[in-house]
Enzyme design. Structure first.
Site, PDB file in Angstrom:
ATOM      1  N   ALA A  94      -7.799  -4.371 -12.399  1.00 15.95           N
ATOM      2  CA  ALA A  94      -7.312  -5.803 -12.820  1.00 15.95           C
ATOM      3  C   ALA A  94      -6.183  -6.362 -12.684  1.00 15.95           C
ATOM      4  CB  ALA A  94      -7.550  -5.685 -14.533  1.00 15.95           C
ATOM      5  N   ALA A  95      -5.090  -5.454 -12.192  1.00 13.73           N
ATOM      6  CA  ALA A  95      -3.855  -5.741 -11.765  1.00 13.73           C
ATOM      7  C   ALA A  95      -3.670  -7.018 -10.607  1.00 13.73           C
ATOM      8  CB  ALA A  95      -2.798  -4.739 -11.698  1.00 13.73           C
ATOM      9  N   PRO A  96      -2.935  -7.718 -10.511  1.00 12.33           N
ATOM     10  CA  PRO A  96      -1.980  -8.278 -11.712  1.00 12.33           C
ATOM     11  C   PRO A  96      -2.516  -9.079 -12.733  1.00 12.33           C
ATOM     12  CG  PRO A  96      -1.692  -9.763  -9.696  1.00 12.33           C
ATOM     13  CD  PRO A  96      -2.752  -8.743  -9.561  1.00 12.33           C
ATOM     14  N   LYS A 150      -7.579 -12.193 -12.227  1.00 14.46           N
ATOM     15  CA  LYS A 150      -9.176 -12.300 -12.903  1.00 14.46           C
ATOM     16  C   LYS A 150      -9.328 -12.100 -14.331  1.00 14.46           C
ATOM     17  CE  LYS A 150     -10.557 -11.497  -8.251  1.00 14.46           C
ATOM     18  NZ  LYS A 150      -9.342 -11.380  -7.503  1.00 14.46           N
ATOM     19  N   ARG A 208       1.492  -1.187 -11.929  1.00 16.59           N
ATOM     20  CA  ARG A 208       0.873  -2.474 -11.744  1.00 16.59           C
ATOM     21  C   ARG A 208       0.229  -3.182 -13.244  1.00 16.59           C
ATOM     22  NH1 ARG A 208      -1.250  -4.535  -7.092  1.00 16.59           N
ATOM     23  NH2 ARG A 208      -3.210  -4.529  -8.149  1.00 16.59           N
ATOM     24  N   ASP A 244     -13.199  -6.044  -8.456  1.00 21.09           N
ATOM     25  CA  ASP A 244     -12.537  -6.515  -7.483  1.00 21.09           C
ATOM     26  C   ASP A 244     -11.891  -5.281  -6.897  1.00 21.09           C
ATOM     27  OD1 ASP A 244     -11.571  -8.647  -5.905  1.00 21.09           O
ATOM     28  OD2 ASP A 244      -9.736  -8.261  -6.703  1.00 21.09           O
ATOM     29  N   CYS A 265     -11.723  -8.879  -0.913  1.00 22.67           N
ATOM     30  CA  CYS A 265     -11.159  -9.639  -0.096  1.00 22.67           C
ATOM     31  C   CYS A 265     -10.964  -9.465   1.427  1.00 22.67           C
ATOM     32  CB  CYS A 265      -9.592 -10.254  -0.603  1.00 22.67           C
ATOM     33  SG  CYS A 265      -8.577  -8.582  -0.712  1.00 22.67           S
TER      34      CYS A 265
END
Length: 466
Positions: free
Chosen positions: A113-115, A118, A141, A181, A234
């Site tokens: 999840a960091a930072p 989302k 983080r 992610d 990404c």
């Protein structure tokens, strides 16, 4: 033609993958990077924000609450940022959280999840109900993640720093929605952040593809029957995109790809870059030469089976103090809460030493978990007094606290407050003695205490402007 020196191995592979599109793709690296912000719709509507935004913004067409802004402004220094009205995020990176269908009351996990770009949007979608578990294996983080969650005013967080396999041992079959992610080689971010290329050249695609496969199975294990998981990267690498999804589908036959809400600039996944499975076309690829964003890959999957009826059968966390023994210890909080227009469920209040937390709904028993925050940190119950927290200030909406001081963003005292300075108020601005919620244009920034005409600054010392 190229102003950016991209790795030769990357350029050669992209030329092979894209064929006739390669020159357009390569030319996109000459374009300036794009800047975006996402409005916190739990605090302000997009329509309201457009009226008060102090700099030029343009809607991002595929993100309902997203806007482009120009790179010559500094929105992170504006008081509205410190009021949690928006999050700065690359436009394409807004896509995953915008597409996963989170409903109020869901149990939601953001696994890496960091930072917090989302996770904050997922928390907004929950609408102050359910639970948001936000995890990052890096404790440093995770601290940045916690700050962003608190800045956004998320009321139901559980911020944790554990390997996915350990989480899976406590949360098997628990989550309605999971966003993964995944850590990746970052090829899609070369234009936005050229420093990513150094990590790319050091580790390579295979390193991240292996890491993703180690995370995907525990993630699927934590999804309940009928639940939805969104996987994103990404990067452009098929090994980390279509082939990682192939791995998941083969390893977990109960996971099925489902369609994602489209946009005219989206490309489909490429079956020929994976196993040839035509279902891979349900994935989404975002290319910088096709739309105004950096590179992204998104896939949404559902776990086969019917969602169980009724409430989720879970045990609550073991509380430090039984509800029947709380009242005396929490007298000072309840006295403070007379000014707070919240419908507080006293059974969810948990006192851990002197620190008071408002627990999310329906957490399971969790032992030995390395967490940074379990619930909304309300403040400290000290001898004879209650001291509210910065997190509570940010979680309070406009008009939800009786004792406030609100100044316009143009008033230089707002920026002085954010620097931690004592503020002098006019006689008409002093509401009363005691704890005061200091606001900019009605949006809370933090606490202060009125002593005469002076507001003693209680803004979180770690958040202050330099």
């Amino acid at each position: 033609m190229m102003c950016m020196n991209i790795p030769e191995s990357f350029a050669a592979r992209m030329k092979d993958l894209l064929g006739e599109e390669y020159n357009d793709f390569l030319a996109s690296y000459d374009d300036a990077r794009l800047y975006g912000l996402r409005v916190n719709t739990s605090k302000i509507t997009c329509e309201e924000f457009e009226k008060i935004c102090p700099y030029e913004i343009t809607p991002i067409p595929w993100i309902a609450n997203g806007y482009f802004y120009k790179g010559d402004v500094q929105p992170a220094k504006h008081p509205y940022y410190h009021a949690g009205l928006y999050y700065l995020q690359e436009p394409s990176a807004m896509t995953p959280a915008s597409r996963i269908p989170v409903n109020p009351g869901d149990a939601v996990l953001d696994l890496c999840a960091a930072p917090g770009g989302k996770a904050t949007e997922l928390g907004v979608k929950l609408g102050k109900r359910g639970v948001l578990v936000a995890n990052d294996i890096s404790s440093s983080r995770a601290k940045a993640l916690l700050k962003n969650i608190e800045l956004f005013g998320i009321r139901n967080p559980f911020v944790v720093s554990e390997p996915p396999a350990k989480l899976a041992s406590s949360f098997e079959g628990y989550f309605d929605k999971i966003l993964l992610d995944a850590p990746c080689s970052g090829e899609g971010m070369f234009r936005k952040d050229p420093s990513v290329m150094k990590s790319y050249e050091q580790n390579g695609v295979d390193f991240y593809a292996k890491l993703q496969r180690e995370i995907l199975i525990p993630a699927a294990k934590m999804l309940k029957t009928g639940g939805i998981m969104l996987y994103s990267t990404c990067t452009f690498s098929p090994e980390e995109d279509e082939q990682s999804i192939d791995f998941l589908l083969e390893s977990c036959p109960d996971m099925k790809l489902i369609d994602i809400e489209g946009y005219e600039g989206f490309d489909t996944g490429r079956p020929e870059w994976g196993s040839g499975n035509e279902e891979l076309k349900k994935c989404v690829r975002i290319w910088p030469h096709r739309m105004n964003g950096e590179g992204h890959f998104v896939a949404m999957l559902k776990k086969d089976g019917e969602t169980a009826d009724g409430m989720r059968a879970v045990s609550r966390m073991k509380t430090v103090h039984k509800a029947s023994n709380k009242n005396k210890e929490l007298e000072t909080f309840f006295e403070f809460a007379n000014d707070l227009d919240w419908d507080i469920d006293a059974s969810r209040l948990e006192l851990q030493g002197e620190r008071l937390f408002y627990m999310p709904e329906g957490l399971p028993k969790l032992r030995g978990m390395r967490f940074l925050r379990n619930g909304l940190y309300m403040g400290d119950c000290l001898k004879g007094r209650f001291e509210p927290s910065q997190a509570l200030a940010m979680a309070i909406g406009r008009g939800e606290f009786a004792k406030t001081v609100s100044l316009p963003e143009s008033d230089e005292r707002v920026r002085r407050y954010l620097k931690g300075e004592t503020i002098t108020l006019n006689e008409s601005e002093v509401p009363c003695k005691g704890w005061i919620l200091f606001c900019v244009d009605g949006f809370p920034l933090g606490w202060g205490k009125c002593v005469g005409s002076n507001l003693k600054n209680k803004y979180h010392s770690g958040w202050r402007l330099l």
